[in-house]
Design a protein around this motif. Structure first.
Motif, short mmCIF file in Angstrom:
data_model
loop_
_atom_site.label_atom_id
_atom_site.label_comp_id
_atom_site.label_asym_id
_atom_site.label_seq_id
_atom_site.Cartn_x
_atom_site.Cartn_y
_atom_site.Cartn_z
N VAL A 23 59.58 -23.67 -17.65
CA VAL A 23 58.30 -22.98 -17.53
C VAL A 23 57.72 -23.18 -16.13
N GLU A 24 57.89 -24.34 -15.54
CA GLU A 24 57.40 -24.59 -14.18
C GLU A 24 58.18 -23.75 -13.17
N PHE A 25 59.50 -23.70 -13.33
CA PHE A 25 60.32 -22.91 -12.42
C PHE A 25 59.94 -21.44 -12.49
N LEU A 26 59.75 -20.92 -13.70
CA LEU A 26 59.39 -19.52 -13.85
C LEU A 26 58.03 -19.22 -13.23
N ARG A 27 57.04 -20.04 -13.53
CA ARG A 27 55.68 -19.79 -13.07
C ARG A 27 55.50 -20.10 -11.58
N GLU A 28 55.92 -21.29 -11.18
CA GLU A 28 55.66 -21.73 -9.80
C GLU A 28 56.76 -21.33 -8.83
N LEU A 32 56.39 -15.84 -12.02
CA LEU A 32 56.33 -15.12 -13.30
C LEU A 32 55.34 -15.85 -14.22
N THR A 33 54.09 -15.55 -14.04
CA THR A 33 53.03 -16.30 -14.72
C THR A 33 52.70 -15.78 -16.11
N GLY A 34 53.44 -14.81 -16.59
CA GLY A 34 53.22 -14.32 -17.96
C GLY A 34 53.60 -15.35 -19.00
N THR A 35 54.54 -16.21 -18.69
CA THR A 35 54.91 -17.29 -19.60
C THR A 35 53.83 -18.36 -19.48
N HIS A 36 53.09 -18.57 -20.55
CA HIS A 36 51.94 -19.47 -20.49
C HIS A 36 52.28 -20.90 -20.88
N VAL A 37 51.52 -21.83 -20.33
CA VAL A 37 51.62 -23.25 -20.69
C VAL A 37 50.38 -23.56 -21.51
N ALA A 55 65.54 -17.58 -28.56
CA ALA A 55 64.15 -17.93 -28.28
C ALA A 55 64.06 -19.43 -28.03
N VAL A 56 63.44 -19.79 -26.91
CA VAL A 56 63.33 -21.19 -26.49
C VAL A 56 61.92 -21.43 -25.97
N LYS A 57 61.37 -22.57 -26.28
CA LYS A 57 60.08 -22.94 -25.70
C LYS A 57 60.36 -23.51 -24.31
N ALA A 58 59.91 -22.79 -23.29
CA ALA A 58 60.25 -23.11 -21.90
C ALA A 58 59.65 -24.42 -21.42
N CYS A 59 58.74 -25.01 -22.19
CA CYS A 59 58.19 -26.32 -21.82
C CYS A 59 59.04 -27.45 -22.38
N ALA A 72 65.13 -14.23 -20.20
CA ALA A 72 64.22 -13.09 -20.33
C ALA A 72 62.82 -13.62 -20.57
N THR A 73 61.85 -13.06 -19.85
CA THR A 73 60.46 -13.44 -20.00
C THR A 73 59.65 -12.22 -20.42
N ILE A 74 58.38 -12.43 -20.67
CA ILE A 74 57.50 -11.33 -21.07
C ILE A 74 57.47 -10.23 -20.02
N GLU A 75 57.63 -10.59 -18.75
CA GLU A 75 57.62 -9.58 -17.69
C GLU A 75 58.79 -8.60 -17.82
N GLY A 76 59.83 -8.98 -18.52
CA GLY A 76 60.99 -8.12 -18.70
C GLY A 76 60.97 -7.32 -19.98
N GLN A 77 59.88 -7.37 -20.74
CA GLN A 77 59.84 -6.70 -22.04
C GLN A 77 59.35 -5.26 -21.98
N GLY A 78 58.80 -4.85 -20.85
CA GLY A 78 58.33 -3.47 -20.73
C GLY A 78 59.48 -2.52 -20.50
#
Length: 162
Positions: A23-28, A32-37, A55-59, A72-78
């Motif tokens: 989750v840190e790698f994705l966001r920071e 890709l800040t759509g994945t929330h902590v 499905a995995v909890k990225a934290c 795959a993250t939420i940004e890729g769902q559109g």
């Protein structure tokens, strides 16, 4: 250490410490800040992503464990044209969100459920979402949205007329 992975169909690389969470790698690292902590303890499900289709909890997973993985993250769902994907549209149509904090994790969990079970029952949806917490909606409209996204008939949400 250097890691490489494919995120939402794009090859990415980065330098991470061994303790860096996905989750840190994705966001920071990738912005890709759509994945929330939400909780940092893998209790709330706000950080759900897909790693190699699961499905995995990225934290709860280190970024280094995902070296070479498809993520795959939420940004890729559109859709490719920028419009909402079917699950996202159903969440909008059936008011399956309020504050929106849990929504990315809910959508990603819903996508995983519908991949494995294209026509789940209401009970199966509720059971599958046990790892995702929402403090606003009471889950009713989230469940309706997921059932609608699966193509099943769902009673419309009551609308207040002015």
């Amino acid at each position: 250490m250097k890691i490489d992975m494919t995120v939402n169909g794009r090859n990415v690389s980065g330098e991470v410490e061994g303790r860096t969470l996905l989750v840190e790698f994705l966001r920071e690292g990738l912005g890709l800040t759509g994945t929330h902590v939400g909780c940092d303890t893998s209790q709330c499900g706000a950080c759900v992503v897909h790693v190699d289709g699961a499905a995995v909890k990225a934290c709860s997973i280190f970024a280094a464990e995902c070296d070479g993985a498809q993520v795959a993250t939420i940004e890729g769902q559109g859709n490719a044209d920028g419009s909402l994907g079917a699950i996202q549209q159903a969440f909008q149509d059936y008011h399956g969100l309020q504050c929106g904090f849990c929504t990315p994790g809910m959508v990603m969990s819903a996508a995983a459920l519908l991949k494995d079970n294209p026509k789940p029952s209401e009970a199966e949806v509720r059971d599958y979402l046990q790892g995702n917490l929402c403090r606003c909606t009471g889950y009713h409209n989230i469940v309706k949205a997921i059932l609608a996204a699966s193509g099943q008939e769902v009673a419309p949400v009551a609308r207040v007329e002015a």
